[in-house]
Motif scaffolding. Structure first.
Motif, PDB file in Angstrom:
ATOM      1  N   SER A  22      30.374 -26.327  -4.962  1.00 55.57           N
ATOM      2  CA  SER A  22      29.962 -26.049  -6.352  1.00 55.57           C
ATOM      3  C   SER A  22      30.491 -27.087  -7.336  1.00 55.57           C
ATOM      4  O   SER A  22      30.229 -26.993  -8.542  1.00 55.57           O
ATOM      5  N   PHE A  23      31.210 -28.059  -6.842  1.00 59.70           N
ATOM      6  CA  PHE A  23      31.865 -29.028  -7.723  1.00 59.70           C
ATOM      7  C   PHE A  23      30.891 -29.813  -8.621  1.00 59.70           C
ATOM      8  O   PHE A  23      31.241 -30.134  -9.759  1.00 59.70           O
ATOM      9  N   PRO A  24      29.643 -30.104  -8.181  1.00 62.24           N
ATOM     10  CA  PRO A  24      28.710 -30.765  -9.112  1.00 62.24           C
ATOM     11  C   PRO A  24      28.450 -29.912 -10.356  1.00 62.24           C
ATOM     12  O   PRO A  24      28.123 -30.431 -11.410  1.00 62.24           O
ATOM     13  N   ILE A  25      28.596 -28.605 -10.238  1.00 55.20           N
ATOM     14  CA  ILE A  25      28.440 -27.735 -11.404  1.00 55.20           C
ATOM     15  C   ILE A  25      29.753 -27.668 -12.192  1.00 55.20           C
ATOM     16  O   ILE A  25      29.776 -27.820 -13.409  1.00 55.20           O
ATOM     17  N   THR A  26      30.846 -27.485 -11.491  1.00 59.92           N
ATOM     18  CA  THR A  26      32.104 -27.138 -12.174  1.00 59.92           C
ATOM     19  C   THR A  26      32.963 -28.322 -12.615  1.00 59.92           C
ATOM     20  O   THR A  26      33.916 -28.128 -13.371  1.00 59.92           O
ATOM     21  N   MET A  27      32.641 -29.520 -12.141  1.00 63.08           N
ATOM     22  CA  MET A  27      33.547 -30.670 -12.349  1.00 63.08           C
ATOM     23  C   MET A  27      34.052 -30.799 -13.795  1.00 63.08           C
ATOM     24  O   MET A  27      35.253 -30.944 -14.027  1.00 63.08           O
ATOM     25  N   ASN A  28      33.158 -30.714 -14.769  1.00 61.56           N
ATOM     26  CA  ASN A  28      33.595 -30.962 -16.148  1.00 61.56           C
ATOM     27  C   ASN A  28      34.280 -29.759 -16.805  1.00 61.56           C
ATOM     28  O   ASN A  28      34.731 -29.851 -17.943  1.00 61.56           O
ATOM     29  N   PHE A  29      34.366 -28.659 -16.054  1.00 63.37           N
ATOM     30  CA  PHE A  29      35.163 -27.532 -16.546  1.00 63.37           C
ATOM     31  C   PHE A  29      36.622 -27.689 -16.088  1.00 63.37           C
ATOM     32  O   PHE A  29      37.471 -26.890 -16.448  1.00 63.37           O
ATOM     33  N   LEU A  30      36.847 -28.686 -15.231  1.00 66.37           N
ATOM     34  CA  LEU A  30      38.192 -28.911 -14.697  1.00 66.37           C
ATOM     35  C   LEU A  30      38.620 -30.346 -14.978  1.00 66.37           C
ATOM     36  O   LEU A  30      39.513 -30.878 -14.326  1.00 66.37           O
ATOM     37  N   MET A  50      39.513 -23.291 -19.088  1.00 65.02           N
ATOM     38  CA  MET A  50      39.840 -23.132 -17.669  1.00 65.02           C
ATOM     39  C   MET A  50      41.331 -23.356 -17.407  1.00 65.02           C
ATOM     40  O   MET A  50      41.960 -22.617 -16.655  1.00 65.02           O
ATOM     41  N   PHE A  51      41.903 -24.386 -18.020  1.00 59.50           N
ATOM     42  CA  PHE A  51      43.334 -24.642 -17.799  1.00 59.50           C
ATOM     43  C   PHE A  51      44.171 -23.494 -18.379  1.00 59.50           C
ATOM     44  O   PHE A  51      45.196 -23.112 -17.809  1.00 59.50           O
ATOM     45  N   GLY A  52      43.702 -22.943 -19.500  1.00 63.85           N
ATOM     46  CA  GLY A  52      44.385 -21.780 -20.080  1.00 63.85           C
ATOM     47  C   GLY A  52      44.317 -20.581 -19.134  1.00 63.85           C
ATOM     48  O   GLY A  52      45.310 -19.867 -18.950  1.00 63.85           O
ATOM     49  N   LEU A  53      43.138 -20.383 -18.527  1.00 63.56           N
ATOM     50  CA  LEU A  53      42.990 -19.258 -17.592  1.00 63.56           C
ATOM     51  C   LEU A  53      43.859 -19.448 -16.347  1.00 63.56           C
ATOM     52  O   LEU A  53      44.422 -18.491 -15.811  1.00 63.56           O
ATOM     53  N   MET A  54      43.970 -20.697 -15.888  1.00 66.44           N
ATOM     54  CA  MET A  54      44.848 -20.969 -14.733  1.00 66.44           C
ATOM     55  C   MET A  54      46.287 -20.587 -15.071  1.00 66.44           C
ATOM     56  O   MET A  54      46.987 -19.974 -14.274  1.00 66.44           O
ATOM     57  N   PHE A  55      46.706 -20.983 -16.281  1.00 62.66           N
ATOM     58  CA  PHE A  55      48.065 -20.659 -16.718  1.00 62.66           C
ATOM     59  C   PHE A  55      48.256 -19.136 -16.744  1.00 62.66           C
ATOM     60  O   PHE A  55      49.223 -18.607 -16.193  1.00 62.66           O
ATOM     61  N   ILE A  56      47.289 -18.422 -17.345  1.00 64.04           N
ATOM     62  CA  ILE A  56      47.415 -16.959 -17.460  1.00 64.04           C
ATOM     63  C   ILE A  56      47.410 -16.319 -16.060  1.00 64.04           C
ATOM     64  O   ILE A  56      48.208 -15.427 -15.770  1.00 64.04           O
ATOM     65  N   SER A  57      46.532 -16.801 -15.174  1.00 62.23           N
ATOM     66  CA  SER A  57      46.474 -16.207 -13.825  1.00 62.23           C
ATOM     67  C   SER A  57      47.800 -16.406 -13.097  1.00 62.23           C
ATOM     68  O   SER A  57      48.251 -15.552 -12.331  1.00 62.23           O
ATOM     69  N   SER A  58      48.446 -17.549 -13.343  1.00 59.85           N
ATOM     70  CA  SER A  58      49.697 -17.816 -12.620  1.00 59.85           C
ATOM     71  C   SER A  58      50.814 -16.878 -13.035  1.00 59.85           C
ATOM     72  O   SER A  58      51.782 -16.701 -12.297  1.00 59.85           O
ATOM     73  N   LEU A  59      50.686 -16.257 -14.209  1.00 59.08           N
ATOM     74  CA  LEU A  59      51.717 -15.304 -14.642  1.00 59.08           C
ATOM     75  C   LEU A  59      51.752 -14.084 -13.721  1.00 59.08           C
ATOM     76  O   LEU A  59      52.772 -13.414 -13.597  1.00 59.08           O
TER      77      LEU A  59
END
Ligand code: SF4
Ligand code: SF4
Ligand code: SF4
Length: 254
Positions: A22-30, A50-59
């Motif tokens: 799925s990376f051709p779709i998601t690349m620019n979200f990461l 997305m980076f904010g969500l990664m941070f929140i998920s890691s909590l």
């Protein structure tokens, strides 16, 4: 004859490979660039979210993103049969901070300079949510060059250095989750983690030889200390231990 992976690990492998596809779709979200461009123009964009969500998920889930759904995981694990050498020497883990600290400082500086985020465009630098696509001012070839450059970096490191070398060294996303997990540990609220049963461990070292992040898992088990900044909660050690000496736990870790 190759041994079949445990079911949970087959599901996990399938998920990270699907994420890679799925990376051709998601690349620019990461993207480490889209967030910079957004900050410079005062646009709250998909990468920032997305980076904010990664941070929140890691909590609450540690680095489970890395173990289970990251496209970077898929692109590296898919070439593991080419080079399954572990990445030893924990000093390599610090390389990503040398990238992350100047990068995040630049983003903050640009956001302040542009007067803060004034508009929201979650699909910024995509065509209706597709990252590898052409536009009026940017030909599709440009998107393909970026796409193959990113894949080449991660796959190249995995092939020439070893197992998930890109995760250890160049990943700009991992520090968000490492920081989140550090906060969780500091305050001690419940979250997903590993637990060890020292008495059950036969010290066979199978967990260490299978760990995708090249951690000395048997040493961690013997010490009863399963917390490690590079652990991605993939569960490979859990699913390969015939003595059930490692398990998942949703707890405060105390
Ligand atoms: S360390 Fe980076 S590339 Fe590796 S799985 Fe985590 S987010 Fe993806
Ligand atoms: S695989 Fe299980 S028994 Fe073997 S060293 Fe690891 S934790 Fe101990
Ligand atoms: S310690 Fe276990 S859960 Fe953590 S990265 Fe290694 S195999 Fe995966």
């Amino acid at each position: 004859m190759n041994r079949q992976l445990p079911l949970r690990q087959r599901v996990r492998k399938a998920l990270v490979i699907l994420a890679f596809l799925s990376f051709p779709i998601t690349m620019n979200f990461l993207s480490p660039y889209v967030i910079i461009d957004g900050a410079a123009n005062g646009i709250l964009n998909g990468s920032l979210v997305m980076f904010g969500l990664m941070f929140i998920s890691s909590l609450f889930l540690g680095r489970a993103w890395c173990g289970w759904v990251c496209p970077g995981a898929g692109m590296q694990e898919i070439v593991e049969p080419v080079n399954s050498n572990p990445v030893r020497g924990r000093r390599v883990d610090w390389v990503k901070w040398l990238i992350w600290i100047p990068w995040i400082s630049l983003i903050v500086w640009l956001a302040v300079r542009s007067g803060g985020y004034q508009t929201v465009d979650l699909l910024y630098h995509t065509q209706g949510g597709i990252s590898v696509a052409g536009s009026a001012d940017r030909p599709i070839l440009f998107a393909y060059i970026i796409y193959y450059f990113v894949i080449g970096l991660f796959v190249g490191l995995a092939i020439f250095v070893g197992r998930r070398a890109g995760c250890h060294t160049i990943c700009w996303m991992a520090p968000f989750m490492i920081f989140g997990r550090w906060l969780r540990n500091r305050f001690g609220w419940p979250s997903l983690r590993l637990k060890a049963d020292i008495a059950a461990c036969a010290d066979c070292k199978k967990c260490t030889s299978n760990c995708p992040m090249s951690l000395d898992v048997n040493v961690m088990v013997q010490a009863g200390k399963m917390e490690n900044t590079e652990c991605i909660l993939c569960g490979t050690c859990v699913d390969n231990c015939t003595k059930q000496a490692v398990r998942y736990s949703f707890s405060s870790g105390k």
